[in-house]
Structure formats: C-alpha cells, structure tokens
Design a protein around this motif. Structure first.
Motif, PDB file in Angstrom:
ATOM      1  N   MET A  18      59.414  48.783  44.394  1.00  0.00           N
ATOM      2  CA  MET A  18      58.610  48.491  45.563  1.00  0.00           C
ATOM      3  C   MET A  18      58.072  47.067  45.452  1.00  0.00           C
ATOM      4  N   ASP A  19      57.947  46.400  46.582  1.00  0.00           N
ATOM      5  CA  ASP A  19      57.408  45.046  46.637  1.00  0.00           C
ATOM      6  C   ASP A  19      56.066  45.061  47.349  1.00  0.00           C
ATOM      7  N   TYR A  20      55.076  44.434  46.731  1.00  0.00           N
ATOM      8  CA  TYR A  20      53.750  44.279  47.311  1.00  0.00           C
ATOM      9  C   TYR A  20      53.538  42.787  47.543  1.00  0.00           C
ATOM     10  N   ILE A  21      53.463  42.397  48.786  1.00  0.00           N
ATOM     11  CA  ILE A  21      53.316  40.992  49.150  1.00  0.00           C
ATOM     12  C   ILE A  21      52.071  40.870  50.016  1.00  0.00           C
ATOM     13  N   GLU A  22      51.196  39.935  49.645  1.00  0.00           N
ATOM     14  CA  GLU A  22      49.974  39.779  50.430  1.00  0.00           C
ATOM     15  C   GLU A  22      49.458  38.351  50.331  1.00  0.00           C
ATOM     16  N   ILE A  23      48.831  37.924  51.404  1.00  0.00           N
ATOM     17  CA  ILE A  23      48.087  36.669  51.449  1.00  0.00           C
ATOM     18  C   ILE A  23      46.700  37.062  51.934  1.00  0.00           C
ATOM     19  N   THR A  24      45.688  36.726  51.155  1.00  0.00           N
ATOM     20  CA  THR A  24      44.345  37.227  51.420  1.00  0.00           C
ATOM     21  C   THR A  24      43.296  36.162  51.120  1.00  0.00           C
ATOM     22  N   ASP A  25      42.121  36.344  51.670  1.00  0.00           N
ATOM     23  CA  ASP A  25      41.017  35.471  51.286  1.00  0.00           C
ATOM     24  C   ASP A  25      40.048  36.189  50.341  1.00  0.00           C
ATOM     25  N   GLU A  26      40.450  37.360  49.891  1.00  0.00           N
ATOM     26  CA  GLU A  26      39.641  38.147  48.956  1.00  0.00           C
ATOM     27  C   GLU A  26      39.883  37.707  47.515  1.00  0.00           C
ATOM     28  N   ILE A  27      38.898  37.972  46.645  1.00  0.00           N
ATOM     29  CA  ILE A  27      39.054  37.728  45.207  1.00  0.00           C
ATOM     30  C   ILE A  27      40.184  38.610  44.680  1.00  0.00           C
ATOM     31  N   LEU A  28      41.046  38.036  43.834  1.00  0.00           N
ATOM     32  CA  LEU A  28      42.182  38.777  43.299  1.00  0.00           C
ATOM     33  C   LEU A  28      41.774  39.528  42.032  1.00  0.00           C
ATOM     34  N   ASP A  29      42.076  40.819  41.995  1.00  0.00           N
ATOM     35  CA  ASP A  29      41.759  41.688  40.868  1.00  0.00           C
ATOM     36  C   ASP A  29      43.042  41.910  40.065  1.00  0.00           C
ATOM     37  N   VAL A  30      43.153  41.231  38.928  1.00  0.00           N
ATOM     38  CA  VAL A  30      44.375  41.282  38.126  1.00  0.00           C
ATOM     39  C   VAL A  30      44.684  42.706  37.678  1.00  0.00           C
ATOM     40  N   HIS A  53      48.719  36.070  46.985  1.00  0.00           N
ATOM     41  CA  HIS A  53      48.186  34.701  46.976  1.00  0.00           C
ATOM     42  C   HIS A  53      46.886  34.668  47.756  1.00  0.00           C
ATOM     43  N   ARG A  54      45.915  34.006  47.186  1.00  0.00           N
ATOM     44  CA  ARG A  54      44.611  33.847  47.837  1.00  0.00           C
ATOM     45  C   ARG A  54      44.613  32.546  48.631  1.00  0.00           C
ATOM     46  N   ILE A  55      43.976  32.563  49.794  1.00  0.00           N
ATOM     47  CA  ILE A  55      43.837  31.355  50.601  1.00  0.00           C
ATOM     48  C   ILE A  55      42.356  31.077  50.856  1.00  0.00           C
ATOM     49  N   ASN A  56      42.110  29.972  51.524  1.00  0.00           N
ATOM     50  CA  ASN A  56      40.766  29.465  51.782  1.00  0.00           C
ATOM     51  C   ASN A  56      40.171  28.937  50.476  1.00  0.00           C
TER      52      ASN A  56
END
Length: 130
Positions: free
Chosen positions: A1-13, A80-83
């Motif tokens: 499965m592939d999980y792809i996201e672009i978010t402005d939220e803090i990334l939780d490793v 990937h996080r943006i902003n």
C-alpha cells in the motif's frame, strides 16, 4: 500500500512508521528530513515550503510505482510538510517496508533523491536571522 500526503501538520515519525509496518516484513527504512539552523554560513530561523498539491501527489505516486518495479517492497509512506517548518522539525518522512533490509534501504534513498529532483514542492528562501 502507498500512503502519500502533503500536509501542514507536524509529522509524527512513529505514526508514519506504523503505517508501513507488516508482520511479513523484516525491515522498515526511514528517511527524515529536518530543518537545520544554518544555510551558507547564515543562521536560519525556519523554512517555508509550498507545493502544487495535485501535481506533487501525482509525481509522488509515480515514484512509488517506480520503486515497486525495482525492488520487492511491501508498503511506502511519503509524507511532506508544507508552510512553516521550524528548526529541528521534520519537513519530510519517507518510510518503506520490505521483507529484507537491502530493498528498503535502496528504495528510500531513491525515493528522496527522486522526490527532490522531480516533485513540485519548493523550499522558500530560508528566513535568516538579522
């Protein structure tokens, strides 16, 4: 499965690692790109990222497809996080699971190198302390 996201939220490793965890896999390789406090000898306060989300997600999916053609991979998470991304916080996390370590290690290196070269996500000029 592939999980792809672009978010402005803090990334939780840990959460992203759990997305690709599977009992059939003996390896999860993770790349975490973080904001450092310097650039060309100058102090950085934070970075800012912007993206053309529809095209960026399409290109990220193409990277996942390419990885699957080259290596025996179970799951891929590419977030990937943006902003604004402050110092020491993650701007990107790539986690890839596979039955054996060699595949996931090679795939995660390919993923970050290809993402940086082809995906329309732009790092704005770092904000430099005066």
């Amino acid at each position: 499965m592939d999980y792809i996201e672009i978010t402005d939220e803090i990334l939780d490793v840990n959460k992203i690692s759990q997305m690709v965890t599977d009992p059939s896999c003996g390896a999860i390789s993770i790349f975490v790109g973080i904001t450092r406090d310097n650039f060309d000898g100058k102090k950085v306060l934070r970075l800012e990222y912007e993206a053309y989300k529809p095209m960026a997600k399409k290109k990220m999916k193409e990277i996942c497809d390419s990885i699957r053609k080259q290596w025996e991979i179970h799951s891929i998470a590419m977030i990937h996080r943006i902003n604004v991304v402050p110092i020491s916080e993650a701007s990107i996390v790539i986690a890839i699971s596979s039955p054996h370590r060699k595949e996931s290690l090679q795939a995660v290196e390919y993923a970050i190198d290809t993402l940086k070269a082809t995906v329309p996500i732009w790092k704005k000029v770092p904000v430099i302390a005066v």
